[in-house]
Each structure stands twice: as structure tokens, then as C-alpha cells.
Scaffold this motif. Structure first.
Motif, PDB file in Angstrom:
ATOM      1  N   GLY A  26     -96.752  63.726   7.437  1.00  0.00           N
ATOM      2  CA  GLY A  26     -98.036  63.776   6.739  1.00  0.00           C
ATOM      3  C   GLY A  26     -97.816  63.650   5.246  1.00  0.00           C
ATOM      4  O   GLY A  26     -97.159  62.717   4.777  1.00  0.00           O
ATOM      5  N   ASP A  27     -98.338  64.597   4.485  1.00  0.00           N
ATOM      6  CA  ASP A  27     -98.173  64.598   3.026  1.00  0.00           C
ATOM      7  C   ASP A  27     -96.896  65.307   2.588  1.00  0.00           C
ATOM      8  O   ASP A  27     -96.654  65.478   1.396  1.00  0.00           O
ATOM      9  CB  ASP A  27     -99.368  65.275   2.353  1.00  0.00           C
ATOM     10  N   TYR A  28     -96.080  65.741   3.541  1.00  0.00           N
ATOM     11  CA  TYR A  28     -94.860  66.473   3.225  1.00  0.00           C
ATOM     12  C   TYR A  28     -93.629  65.623   3.509  1.00  0.00           C
ATOM     13  O   TYR A  28     -93.668  64.685   4.292  1.00  0.00           O
ATOM     14  CB  TYR A  28     -94.803  67.792   4.009  1.00  0.00           C
ATOM     15  N   ARG A  29     -92.539  65.962   2.828  1.00  0.00           N
ATOM     16  CA  ARG A  29     -91.293  65.236   2.978  1.00  0.00           C
ATOM     17  C   ARG A  29     -90.149  66.224   3.202  1.00  0.00           C
ATOM     18  O   ARG A  29     -90.136  67.312   2.639  1.00  0.00           O
ATOM     19  CB  ARG A  29     -90.973  64.407   1.730  1.00  0.00           C
ATOM     20  N   LEU A  30     -89.194  65.801   4.005  1.00  0.00           N
ATOM     21  CA  LEU A  30     -87.931  66.509   4.170  1.00  0.00           C
ATOM     22  C   LEU A  30     -86.868  65.634   3.543  1.00  0.00           C
ATOM     23  O   LEU A  30     -86.835  64.429   3.778  1.00  0.00           O
ATOM     24  CB  LEU A  30     -87.570  66.683   5.642  1.00  0.00           C
ATOM     25  N   ILE A  31     -85.996  66.222   2.755  1.00  0.00           N
ATOM     26  CA  ILE A  31     -84.836  65.524   2.232  1.00  0.00           C
ATOM     27  C   ILE A  31     -83.645  66.118   2.974  1.00  0.00           C
ATOM     28  O   ILE A  31     -83.472  67.341   3.004  1.00  0.00           O
ATOM     29  CB  ILE A  31     -84.664  65.728   0.703  1.00  0.00           C
ATOM     30  N   ALA A  32     -82.835  65.253   3.589  1.00  0.00           N
ATOM     31  CA  ALA A  32     -81.753  65.739   4.439  1.00  0.00           C
ATOM     32  C   ALA A  32     -80.473  64.951   4.219  1.00  0.00           C
ATOM     33  O   ALA A  32     -80.486  63.816   3.749  1.00  0.00           O
ATOM     34  CB  ALA A  32     -82.168  65.644   5.901  1.00  0.00           C
ATOM     35  N   HIS A  33     -79.377  65.581   4.596  1.00  0.00           N
ATOM     36  CA  HIS A  33     -78.077  64.920   4.640  1.00  0.00           C
ATOM     37  C   HIS A  33     -77.665  64.881   6.109  1.00  0.00           C
ATOM     38  O   HIS A  33     -77.734  65.900   6.800  1.00  0.00           O
ATOM     39  CB  HIS A  33     -77.041  65.694   3.827  1.00  0.00           C
ATOM     40  N   ILE A  34     -77.238  63.725   6.575  1.00  0.00           N
ATOM     41  CA  ILE A  34     -76.825  63.571   7.967  1.00  0.00           C
ATOM     42  C   ILE A  34     -75.305  63.523   8.007  1.00  0.00           C
ATOM     43  O   ILE A  34     -74.685  62.673   7.373  1.00  0.00           O
ATOM     44  CB  ILE A  34     -77.412  62.288   8.584  1.00  0.00           C
ATOM     45  N   SER A  35     -74.718  64.446   8.757  1.00  0.00           N
ATOM     46  CA  SER A  35     -73.261  64.477   8.920  1.00  0.00           C
ATOM     47  C   SER A  35     -72.926  64.048  10.339  1.00  0.00           C
ATOM     48  O   SER A  35     -73.098  64.819  11.284  1.00  0.00           O
ATOM     49  CB  SER A  35     -72.718  65.882   8.653  1.00  0.00           C
ATOM     50  N   ASP A  36     -72.460  62.812  10.480  1.00  0.00           N
ATOM     51  CA  ASP A  36     -72.104  62.306  11.809  1.00  0.00           C
ATOM     52  C   ASP A  36     -70.864  63.005  12.360  1.00  0.00           C
ATOM     53  O   ASP A  36     -70.763  63.235  13.563  1.00  0.00           O
ATOM     54  CB  ASP A  36     -71.867  60.799  11.749  1.00  0.00           C
ATOM     55  N   LYS A  37     -69.961  63.352  11.484  1.00  0.00           N
ATOM     56  CA  LYS A  37     -68.712  64.005  11.908  1.00  0.00           C
ATOM     57  C   LYS A  37     -69.001  65.366  12.556  1.00  0.00           C
ATOM     58  O   LYS A  37     -68.430  65.708  13.578  1.00  0.00           O
ATOM     59  CB  LYS A  37     -67.789  64.166  10.702  1.00  0.00           C
ATOM     60  N   GLU A  38     -69.913  66.129  11.939  1.00  0.00           N
ATOM     61  CA  GLU A  38     -70.242  67.465  12.450  1.00  0.00           C
ATOM     62  C   GLU A  38     -71.467  67.449  13.356  1.00  0.00           C
ATOM     63  O   GLU A  38     -71.841  68.479  13.905  1.00  0.00           O
ATOM     64  CB  GLU A  38     -70.470  68.421  11.273  1.00  0.00           C
ATOM     65  N   VAL A  39     -72.120  66.309  13.487  1.00  0.00           N
ATOM     66  CA  VAL A  39     -73.340  66.124  14.296  1.00  0.00           C
ATOM     67  C   VAL A  39     -74.416  67.114  13.835  1.00  0.00           C
ATOM     68  O   VAL A  39     -74.992  67.854  14.629  1.00  0.00           O
ATOM     69  CB  VAL A  39     -73.051  66.244  15.813  1.00  0.00           C
ATOM     70  N   ILE A  40     -74.655  67.117  12.515  1.00  0.00           N
ATOM     71  CA  ILE A  40     -75.620  68.040  11.911  1.00  0.00           C
ATOM     72  C   ILE A  40     -76.562  67.271  10.984  1.00  0.00           C
ATOM     73  O   ILE A  40     -76.142  66.366  10.268  1.00  0.00           O
ATOM     74  CB  ILE A  40     -74.880  69.135  11.097  1.00  0.00           C
ATOM     75  N   ILE A  41     -77.817  67.672  11.010  1.00  0.00           N
ATOM     76  CA  ILE A  41     -78.799  67.212  10.027  1.00  0.00           C
ATOM     77  C   ILE A  41     -79.060  68.421   9.135  1.00  0.00           C
ATOM     78  O   ILE A  41     -79.610  69.426   9.592  1.00  0.00           O
ATOM     79  CB  ILE A  41     -80.111  66.760  10.695  1.00  0.00           C
ATOM     80  N   HIS A  84     -94.158  69.008  -0.782  1.00  0.00           N
ATOM     81  CA  HIS A  84     -95.241  68.033  -0.836  1.00  0.00           C
ATOM     82  C   HIS A  84     -94.723  66.754  -1.467  1.00  0.00           C
ATOM     83  O   HIS A  84     -93.878  66.781  -2.365  1.00  0.00           O
ATOM     84  CB  HIS A  84     -96.419  68.586  -1.645  1.00  0.00           C
ATOM     85  N   ARG A  85     -95.241  65.636  -1.014  1.00  0.00           N
ATOM     86  CA  ARG A  85     -94.754  64.332  -1.486  1.00  0.00           C
ATOM     87  C   ARG A  85     -94.899  64.149  -2.987  1.00  0.00           C
ATOM     88  O   ARG A  85     -94.142  63.411  -3.605  1.00  0.00           O
ATOM     89  CB  ARG A  85     -95.463  63.205  -0.747  1.00  0.00           C
ATOM     90  N   SER A  86     -95.872  64.833  -3.611  1.00  0.00           N
ATOM     91  CA  SER A  86     -96.085  64.673  -5.057  1.00  0.00           C
ATOM     92  C   SER A  86     -95.021  65.393  -5.891  1.00  0.00           C
ATOM     93  O   SER A  86     -94.871  65.115  -7.070  1.00  0.00           O
ATOM     94  CB  SER A  86     -97.474  65.191  -5.444  1.00  0.00           C
ATOM     95  N   LYS A  87     -94.272  66.327  -5.277  1.00  0.00           N
ATOM     96  CA  LYS A  87     -93.325  67.123  -6.047  1.00  0.00           C
ATOM     97  C   LYS A  87     -91.885  67.040  -5.560  1.00  0.00           C
ATOM     98  O   LYS A  87     -90.971  67.412  -6.289  1.00  0.00           O
ATOM     99  CB  LYS A  87     -93.761  68.596  -6.012  1.00  0.00           C
ATOM    100  N   ILE A  88     -91.657  66.564  -4.370  1.00  0.00           N
ATOM    101  CA  ILE A  88     -90.335  66.637  -3.751  1.00  0.00           C
ATOM    102  C   ILE A  88     -89.262  65.856  -4.508  1.00  0.00           C
ATOM    103  O   ILE A  88     -88.117  66.271  -4.577  1.00  0.00           O
ATOM    104  CB  ILE A  88     -90.384  66.203  -2.269  1.00  0.00           C
ATOM    105  N   TYR A  89     -89.615  64.732  -5.111  1.00  0.00           N
ATOM    106  CA  TYR A  89     -88.605  63.895  -5.758  1.00  0.00           C
ATOM    107  C   TYR A  89     -88.356  64.281  -7.214  1.00  0.00           C
ATOM    108  O   TYR A  89     -87.505  63.717  -7.871  1.00  0.00           O
ATOM    109  CB  TYR A  89     -89.022  62.418  -5.685  1.00  0.00           C
ATOM    110  N   GLN A  90     -89.109  65.259  -7.741  1.00  0.00           N
ATOM    111  CA  GLN A  90     -88.947  65.687  -9.130  1.00  0.00           C
ATOM    112  C   GLN A  90     -87.770  66.632  -9.320  1.00  0.00           C
ATOM    113  O   GLN A  90     -87.366  66.890 -10.422  1.00  0.00           O
ATOM    114  CB  GLN A  90     -90.235  66.353  -9.626  1.00  0.00           C
TER     115      GLN A  90
END
Length: 93
Positions: free
Chosen positions: A64-79, A86-92
Motif C-alpha cells: 500500500g502506502d508503506y515500504r519495507l527496506i530489506a537485505h536478502i542473504s542467500d547464504k543464510e536464507v534470511i530476509i 510510510h513511502r513519503s519518509k522511508i527513503y529520507q
């Protein structure tokens, strides 16, 4: 039966705090989305988009109007969920 080999979702402390401060309805919606689309998935890149610039190497998930910022680790199989907001503030940050 064998154990699921999909990705496990882990939250950084900052992401946990952001969810607790959020409107409970929005936080529940985000957690339900994570449970449906990320927990146990075999391909976490299918739902998200790679970020660039100062967020290079991280992935964005749109809920929706929200965002998750994540790191994907394939080696550890973890997100690893780094940020939730909120999308208006997440990238600041």
C-alpha cells in the motif's frame, strides 16, 4: 515430511520499533503481507525491487502506502527487514 527450505524473515530493532509505533491496523496489514509473501518463500526477489544509489544492495517491498527496506542473504536464507515506514519518509533516512 521435510522442513521448509524457504527464507526466514528477521527484523532489525529499528524496524520492530517502527511497527510498534504504527497504527495497529497498518502494522497488522504489513505483518500479514510479510507472512503471506515473504515468510517461507523460495524467491524473495519476485515481490520486491532492487534499490540503487545510497540503498544499493537492498530491496524494497511495497505494501500500500508503506515500504519495507530489506537485505536478502542467500547464504543464510534470511530476509532482514531493515526499515518499515510510510513511502513519503522511508527513503529520507
Amino acid at each position: 515430511m521435510s522442513e521448509s527450505s524457504g527464507y526466514k524473515v528477521v527484523f532489525e530493532i529499528g524496524a520492530q520499533k517502527a511497527l510498534r509505533k504504527m497504527d495497529p491496523h497498518q502494522a497488522n496489514m504489513i505483518m500479514a503481507w510479510i507472512g503471506k509473501h515473504l515468510t517461507g518463500t523460495d524467491d524473495p526477489r519476485r515481490q520486491g525491487k532492487p534499490l540503487s544509489e545510497n540503498h544499493a544492495g537492498k530491496w524494497r517491498y511495497r505494501i500500500g502506502d508503506y515500504r519495507l527496506i530489506a537485505h536478502i542473504s542467500d547464504k543464510e536464507v534470511i530476509i532482514l527487514i531493515l526499515e518499515v515506514g510510510h513511502r513519503s519518509k522511508i527513503y529520507q533516512r
